[in-house]
Design an enzyme around this catalytic site. Structure first.
Site, short mmCIF file in Angstrom:
data_model
loop_
_atom_site.label_atom_id
_atom_site.label_comp_id
_atom_site.label_asym_id
_atom_site.label_seq_id
_atom_site.Cartn_x
_atom_site.Cartn_y
_atom_site.Cartn_z
N CYS A 74 1.16 -1.72 0.02
CA CYS A 74 0.10 0.37 -0.31
C CYS A 74 1.09 0.34 0.15
CB CYS A 74 -1.02 0.02 0.67
SG CYS A 74 0.01 0.63 2.88
N ARG A 75 0.73 2.38 0.20
CA ARG A 75 1.47 3.71 0.77
C ARG A 75 2.00 3.81 1.74
NH1 ARG A 75 2.22 8.71 2.93
NH2 ARG A 75 2.57 10.49 1.60
#
Length: 204
Positions: A74-75
């Site tokens: 994810c980020r």
């Protein structure tokens, strides 16, 4: 007994950026961010299965896990940790990229972007900052003639404090359900087909 099983469930492996770079061709990279965030830049070879759709990828990952280890991205690592926990509960051991795409880019590695004209969107953190700031300004502006509106600004401030203390974000959960952050069901067909294809995982 359920608690006993949880204690003996294998914990997801946390891989650093250098480890992932060295093993990228051996991994099935699954990006669990929103479609807009994915379009803004992703780890090479990653397919996009948003966090709210992991059950659709579960059968495919179970079938392909002998070919390549799933790597969830994810980020920053918060959403990927949740996805790894979900997969672990359902019998799929997955690795987690420490620091997410933010750490990947900070390490000097390239993020791929669609070449077919796909529109890149704001990442979730940017959306949260914009929404929170806008609500605070609205509360302050309307609070001048109507003091009760100041409660809106106070509520947002309290929510941000709670988010930091609990390391969760209710606003992000709400924003992730907006149409521009959710893929159409048909949009998942191509990523799932990629996961199912022999030899598909990893960078080319």
């Amino acid at each position: 007994m359920a608690g006993h099983d949880v204690l003996h469930s294998p914990a997801p492996q946390l891989l650093g950026v250098d480890q992932v770079r060295a093993r990228l061709s051996e991994l099935t990279v699954v990006d669990v961010r929103t479609p807009g965030e994915y379009a803004s830049g992703h780890v090479p070879g990653a397919v996009n299965i948003p966090l709210d759709q992991p059950e659709r990828a579960l059968p495919v990952l179970k079938e392909s896990r002998s070919d390549a280890e799933p790597l969830i991205v994810c980020r920053s690592g918060a959403r990927s940790a949740k996805a790894c926990a979900f997969l672990t509960e359902h019998g799929v051991t997955a690795a987690d990229l420490a620091g997410g795409t933010h750490a990947w880019a900070a390490g000097g590695h390239e993020l791929h972007r669609p070449s077919g004209g796909a529109r890149a969107g704001w990442d979730m953190e940017r959306q949260v900052r914009f929404t929170a700031g806008a609500l605070v300004l609205v509360g302050l502006g309307l609070g001048l003639p109507y003091p009760a509106w100041q409660l809106l600004s106070a509520g947002v401030a309290g929510g941000l404090v709670l988010s930091a203390v609990t390391d969760t974000c209710g606003m992000a959960a709400i924003l992730s359900r907006l149409p521009h952050n959710r893929p159409r069901p048909a949009d998942l067909d191509a990523p799932l087909a990629t996961l199912a294809a022999p030899g598909a995982p990893g960078a080319r």
